[in-house]
Write a protein that holds these residues in place. Structure first.
Motif, mmCIF file in Angstrom:
data_model
loop_
_atom_site.group_PDB
_atom_site.id
_atom_site.type_symbol
_atom_site.label_atom_id
_atom_site.label_comp_id
_atom_site.label_asym_id
_atom_site.label_seq_id
_atom_site.Cartn_x
_atom_site.Cartn_y
_atom_site.Cartn_z
ATOM 1 N N GLU A 29 0.837 -1.191 0.000
ATOM 2 C CA GLU A 29 0.000 0.000 0.000
ATOM 3 C C GLU A 29 0.876 1.247 0.000
ATOM 4 N N GLY A 30 0.582 2.179 -0.878
ATOM 5 C CA GLY A 30 1.351 3.413 -0.981
ATOM 6 C C GLY A 30 2.482 3.347 -1.994
ATOM 7 N N LEU A 60 -3.561 1.648 -3.557
ATOM 8 C CA LEU A 60 -4.335 2.114 -2.412
ATOM 9 C C LEU A 60 -4.573 1.000 -1.406
ATOM 10 N N LYS A 61 -4.878 -0.210 -1.914
ATOM 11 C CA LYS A 61 -5.261 -1.285 -1.006
ATOM 12 C C LYS A 61 -5.139 -2.637 -1.697
ATOM 13 N N GLN A 62 -4.718 -3.649 -0.956
ATOM 14 C CA GLN A 62 -4.763 -5.046 -1.385
ATOM 15 C C GLN A 62 -5.953 -5.663 -0.651
ATOM 16 N N ALA A 63 -6.911 -6.211 -1.377
ATOM 17 C CA ALA A 63 -8.134 -6.697 -0.736
ATOM 18 C C ALA A 63 -8.668 -7.918 -1.467
ATOM 19 N N LYS A 64 -9.849 -8.353 -1.035
ATOM 20 C CA LYS A 64 -10.574 -9.426 -1.701
ATOM 21 C C LYS A 64 -11.899 -8.870 -2.194
ATOM 22 N N VAL A 92 -6.039 0.624 -7.241
ATOM 23 C CA VAL A 92 -4.988 1.542 -7.625
ATOM 24 C C VAL A 92 -5.594 2.875 -8.043
ATOM 25 N N LYS A 93 -4.841 3.940 -7.830
ATOM 26 C CA LYS A 93 -5.249 5.279 -8.257
ATOM 27 C C LYS A 93 -4.256 5.746 -9.302
ATOM 28 N N ILE A 94 -4.758 6.127 -10.473
ATOM 29 C CA ILE A 94 -3.920 6.587 -11.573
ATOM 30 C C ILE A 94 -3.404 7.981 -11.239
ATOM 31 N N THR A 95 -2.076 8.134 -11.271
ATOM 32 C CA THR A 95 -1.483 9.419 -10.921
ATOM 33 C C THR A 95 -0.977 10.182 -12.125
#
Length: 100
Positions: A29-30, A60-64, A92-95
């Motif tokens: 994350e990050g 942003l996050k690893q999730a299910k 993910v957030k596109i930067t």
């Protein structure tokens, strides 16, 4: 400005600031990741990829994902199987979208 990227066997149309739910990729994350398989940038299309183009994103996050029920049945055979599946995903957030 938008781009079409390929990841996890799927294609996504992305713009700067978009948040995507994609199949799991390695990264904490990050951390920042780079997608090099860019198929299109605005009105420019690759054959099949655009050389030198890339899209940067932040994890942003690893999730299910939500649970999917898998139910199998054969009629008149007394055969029933019920399973569940939760796919691992990465948010993910596109930067940044970098052209040629």
């Amino acid at each position: 400005m938008y781009a079409v990227i390929k990841t996890g066997g799927k294609q996504y149309k992305v713009a700067s600031g978009d948040v995507l739910k994609i199949e799991k990729i390695a990264g904490d994350e990050g951390s920042e990741i780079v997608f090099n398989e860019v198929l299109a940038l605005d009105d420019t299309y690759g054959t099949p990829m655009i050389a030198g183009a890339s899209v940067k994103a932040t994890v942003l996050k690893q999730a299910k994902d939500a649970k999917i029920i898998v139910f199998k049945k054969k009629r008149r055979q007394n055969y029933r199987r019920k399973n569940g599946h939760r796919q691992n995903i990465t948010l993910v957030k596109i930067t940044d979208i970098c052209g040629k």
